[in-house]
Design an enzyme around this catalytic site. Structure first.
Site, mmCIF file in Angstrom:
data_model
loop_
_atom_site.group_PDB
_atom_site.id
_atom_site.type_symbol
_atom_site.label_atom_id
_atom_site.label_comp_id
_atom_site.label_asym_id
_atom_site.label_seq_id
_atom_site.Cartn_x
_atom_site.Cartn_y
_atom_site.Cartn_z
ATOM 1 N N SER A 123 0.809 -1.218 0.000
ATOM 2 C CA SER A 123 0.000 0.000 0.000
ATOM 3 C C SER A 123 0.838 1.263 0.000
ATOM 4 O O SER A 123 0.295 2.355 -0.100
ATOM 5 C CB SER A 123 -0.937 0.011 1.216
ATOM 6 O OG SER A 123 -0.183 -0.032 2.410
ATOM 7 N N HIS A 146 -1.166 -2.787 -6.403
ATOM 8 C CA HIS A 146 -1.839 -2.476 -5.147
ATOM 9 C C HIS A 146 -3.347 -2.698 -5.301
ATOM 10 O O HIS A 146 -4.063 -1.876 -5.887
ATOM 11 C CB HIS A 146 -1.552 -1.030 -4.733
ATOM 12 C CG HIS A 146 -2.205 -0.652 -3.439
ATOM 13 N ND1 HIS A 146 -2.548 0.647 -3.119
ATOM 14 C CD2 HIS A 146 -2.602 -1.401 -2.373
ATOM 15 C CE1 HIS A 146 -3.110 0.671 -1.924
ATOM 16 N NE2 HIS A 146 -3.162 -0.554 -1.459
ATOM 17 N N GLU A 158 -3.786 -0.284 -8.413
ATOM 18 C CA GLU A 158 -2.715 0.617 -8.833
ATOM 19 C C GLU A 158 -1.522 -0.212 -9.309
ATOM 20 O O GLU A 158 -1.130 -1.184 -8.661
ATOM 21 C CB GLU A 158 -2.277 1.508 -7.672
ATOM 22 C CG GLU A 158 -3.358 2.485 -7.232
ATOM 23 C CD GLU A 158 -2.967 3.296 -6.003
ATOM 24 O OE1 GLU A 158 -3.193 4.509 -6.006
ATOM 25 O OE2 GLU A 158 -2.437 2.702 -5.040
ATOM 26 N N ASN A 197 -4.216 6.169 -1.758
ATOM 27 C CA ASN A 197 -3.989 6.332 -0.320
ATOM 28 C C ASN A 197 -3.332 7.663 0.002
ATOM 29 O O ASN A 197 -3.564 8.227 1.073
ATOM 30 C CB ASN A 197 -3.144 5.183 0.228
ATOM 31 C CG ASN A 197 -3.987 3.973 0.591
ATOM 32 O OD1 ASN A 197 -5.204 4.072 0.707
ATOM 33 N ND2 ASN A 197 -3.353 2.831 0.761
#
Length: 793
Positions: A123, A146, A158, A197
């Site tokens: 992450s 991800h 991702e 994120n």
């Protein structure tokens, strides 16, 4: 570009993410081997076995069908590394520890096939640093991947290259993850926490800061920042609880450790309340307490002043509710100018999100499109920050942000980038989306995989084609558009609310079949949104019922049933392209088509019992016919054995919670196609219709159907009596179930009697209309129309 063949995938790490990634691979029929450490006691694969068993209990379910857990091959790093040689893709998904990951890479590298792609599911750790321990021959085939949690349901994946990742490797992986796994891809730069994120957690931190500033409680903030704001219904603090406060703290620490020069660095401090909750072991949903705690049936929220949990359920002020329903430009203006603290809070967090995204665009993403898609697919926003800003009026909003920066109201004093004020009207155009790093507009990807998406998801301002305004129109009424894209296949799109089937829809679909038989190779029933059909439009029939009673409804039911048979016996193939819910009449529409192509997240069922009715559009006739067909393939078996499951599914309103489960129930056949990516549905359905036509499609031959008769009815009713007397169903449920049994068994005839579809449909129609006169059914119908929820009586 040739397709990257993925015959088998290895997932390294059987933790929460690794096990669920393996589950989703099984869902889409990709063979997978799941690795973890050897157990210290008991069977060597004990850790993986426990994880696989756990998949069957998780909610939301990571597996389309729980029994498919058995398809996950189990392995450990001590005994089974040779299995890696047969894997075309290796996804590492162990805990977020750089040293652990590097150690594992060293261990597995000698067993990786010379063509295999290797990807780390992380992450936020640096993909480039992770690659440094790999042999030179593997580095070009290594990247970050991800997945968002839960992997089955979250669209976003991702992909993050290193400086040594070969471009074609990323292209191959993007194509596979898009079409085989059904995901939306955002290519991210190798910066801390990547795109979603980075922006999403910064936004959550900003929300916490602004909530404290305006003195708003957690439940109120969640009401303000959920669906009303066009974001995920869980809002901010409930989302944090679901994610896990320890996980959130880990992502925050990545920001703290790696972004000390970031102009927003001061806002990356771990909120004091989060720190206190973690110290207490209150990590959110997984520990039973976080910002919220369930006490009995009540959801209580944390009172930070006292540290105790108190009654929750606070709602936004009505004036703020009204503001949030306004168009974007008016909405933001009213929020900014309002003296209401809730409105001021909302302006503040929106302004903060625009400010943050503009300042960081150059460093974290190739273009503004990646940020907007990341927030849509990863955090459930209807619009990304740039889309909303552009929708509200780029220049005006930019001036407001500039004024707030000058007034010291923003989280950082850093100025907006110069490109914001270069006279532009936004960052998304038909030409492409703005790249701050390259100072130009970047077009959408031209990878071959996207040619399978006639109407891909697009961002506001990009000028994406509207499906319902595209192609050549052949026919249109108030609730159906009949059109073609390619001149070969005709498309019927239901445009009514919830795609409910009314007499107008019936008329439109009949016209579509007529046109298709005259001029086209096939007909595809498809609509461009998250709905196939929620069933029959009972409200549309109310005026007829009020005037003429059930006898007025019978002719309309006959027309609906005749339309279903018209689809079934059309001289060209009719393919239903199912996405989202196909309930009641929608399910019947699907099963009477020649074939079905269903998105993975399709929910099918005959649910009419919820409104006190039986299926009236041929659903029970379908159950009887399919049972007879199955029994014919197994001579000497009892027809009732094949009929019982279908009767129970209809009587209990069972809904398949995935395309895979709908297949298990019987609403999809083994020959029907499940499509992982929703935007490929029309492409695949059209190809299927053409293929059926080109291979000499002929409609099925009408055959007589053997039925179970009165003895079958008696057997089924005996089961229903036990359920009624045990308190599992009500007396009215028992009555409806008895009628379902009567239709599916062919009524009061001898077992083995041969009947026609029309005969069974007449029984359906009779019982359907009879139930309309029943007061208990009328209670259920009115309850559903008034509240949208089933009444149990």
């Amino acid at each position: 570009m040739s397709r990257f063949q993925v015959r088998k995938v290895a997932v390294l790490g059987a933790g929460v993410m690794g096990a669920q990634i393996a589950a989703h691979l099984v869902n889409v029929k990709v063979p997978v081997v799941l690795f973890d450490l050897p157990a210290k006691s008991g069977p060597k694969n004990g850790i993986v076995t426990k994880a696989v068993d756990g998949l069957k209990k998780l909610k939301p379910a990571p597996l389309g069908v729980a029994d498919d857990a058995a398809l996950i091959q189990q392995a450990n790093y001590e005994d089974n590394l040779e299995l890696l040689r047969d894997c075309d893709l290796i996804i590492e998904a162990i805990a977020e520890r750089m040293d652990w990951k590097l150690d594992l890479y060293t261990k597995v590298a000698p067993f990786i096939a010379p063509h295999a792609i290797v990807a780390s599911n992380t992450s936020g750790l640096s993909i480039t640093k992770l690659s440094e321990v790999l042999p030179e021959e593997i580095k070009p085939r290594f990247c970050g991947i991800h997945f968002f949690n839960p992997p089955r349901y979250m669209s976003l994946v991702e992909l993050i290259p290193t400086p040594t990742t070969q471009p074609q490797i990323l292209d191959q992986l993007e194509s596979f993850v898009t079409t085989a796994l059904g995901k939306g891809i955002v290519r991210a730069k190798d910066t801390p926490n990547f795109v979603a994120n980075r922006v999403g957690i910064a936004g959550m931190l900003a929300t916490i800061i602004e909530a404290e500033k305006f003195g708003l409680s957690y439940d109120l903030v969640d009401d303000l920042t959920g669906k009303k704001l066009g974001r995920a219904s869980s809002g901010t603090f409930r989302t944090a609880d679901v994610v896990g406060l320890d996980t959130m703290a880990h992502v925050i620490k990545t920001l703290q450790d790696n972004l000390k020069d970031d102009p927003f660095y001061s806002s990356y401090a771990t909120p004091a309340v989060v720190g206190r909750l973690i110290e207490q072991g209150a990590l959110g949903q997984k520990t039973g307490a976080g910002f919220y705690k369930k006490v009995g049936k009540e959801i209580q929220r944390l009172d930070p002043a006292s540290g105790t949990y108190v009654a929750g359920g606070a709602k936004a002020d009505s004036i703020v509710d009204r503001i949030l329903k306004k168009p974007a430009a008016e909405r933001l203006k009213l929020l900014r100018e309002s003296t209401n603290p809730q409105a001021q809070f909302l302006w503040a967090i929106l302004r903060d999100s625009f400010h943050y995204a503009a300042v960081h665009l150059k460093d974290i993403a190739d273009s503004a499109r990646e940020i907007d898609f990341a927030m849509r697919w990863g955090f459930g926003s209807k619009q990304g920050p740039f889309e909303l800003w552009q929708d509200a009026g780029w220049k005006q909003v930019a001036e407001w942000i500039k004024e707030d920066i000058a007034a010291g109201k923003t989280l950082s004093p850093v100025a907006l980038p110069d490109w914001v004020f270069d006279g532009r009207e936004g960052v998304h155009t038909p030409e492409g989306s703005w790249s701050a790093a390259q100072a130009k507009y970047l077009p959408v990807s031209t990878l071959d995989v996207y040619k399978r998406q006639p109407f891909p998801e697009t961002v506001l301002g990009a000028g994406g084609a509207s499906a319902l305004k595209s192609g050549t129109e052949e026919f249109k009424n108030d609730e159906v558009r009949v059109w073609t894209l390619d001149g070969d296949v005709l498309i019927a799109s239901i445009t009514a609310k919830l795609h409910l089937i009314s007499p107008t829809v019936t008329e439109g679909l009949l016209k579509a079949v007529e046109i298709a038989e005259q001029k086209y190779k096939g007909l595809v029933i498809w609509s461009p949104d998250e709905m196939f059909s929620a069933g029959a439009n009972l409200e549309a029939l109310m005026p007829v019922f009020m005037k003429m009673g059930a006898k007025g409804i019978a002719p309309e039911e006959k027309k609906l049933q005749d339309m279903m048979l018209r689809l079934r016996y059309s001289t060209v193939p009719v393919v239903s392209a199912i996405r989202g819910i196909a309930l009641g009449g929608g399910c019947e529409l699907a099963v009477y088509s020649s074939a079905r192509v269903a998105a993975m997240e399709s929910y099918m069922g005959l649910v009419e019992v919820g409104v006190g009715l039986i299926p009236g559009g041929g659903g029970l006739t379908y159950v009887a016919r399919r049972a007879a067909e199955a029994a014919a393939k197994a001579p000497g078996t009892d027809l009732l054995a094949f009929l019982k499951d279908g009767v129970v599914a209809a009587a209990s309103a069972t809904v398949g919670t995935s395309a895979l489960e709908s297949r298990k129930i019987g609403y999809l056949l083994d020959s029907d196609i499940v499509v992982p990516h929703k935007d490929e549905l029309l492409y695949v359905a059209s190809a299927q219709a053409k293929a059926m036509y080109e291979t000499g499609y002929r409609p099925p031959v009408k055959r007589l159907i053997p039925v179970a008769g009165r003895s079958g009815i008696a057997t089924i009713k005996a089961s229903l009596v036990a359920m009624r007397d045990g308190g599992f169903i009500s007396q009215h449920d028992f009555y409806i179930g008895s009628l379902i049994a009567d239709v599916c068994c062919g009524g009061e005839v001898d077992a083995g009697t041969l009947v026609t579809e029309e005969y069974l449909m007449a029984l359906e129609r009779k019982h359907f209309c009879g139930l309309l006169e029943n007061p208990k059914t009328q209670e259920r119908i009115m309850g559903m129309l008034q509240t949208g929820k089933p009444v149990r009586n």
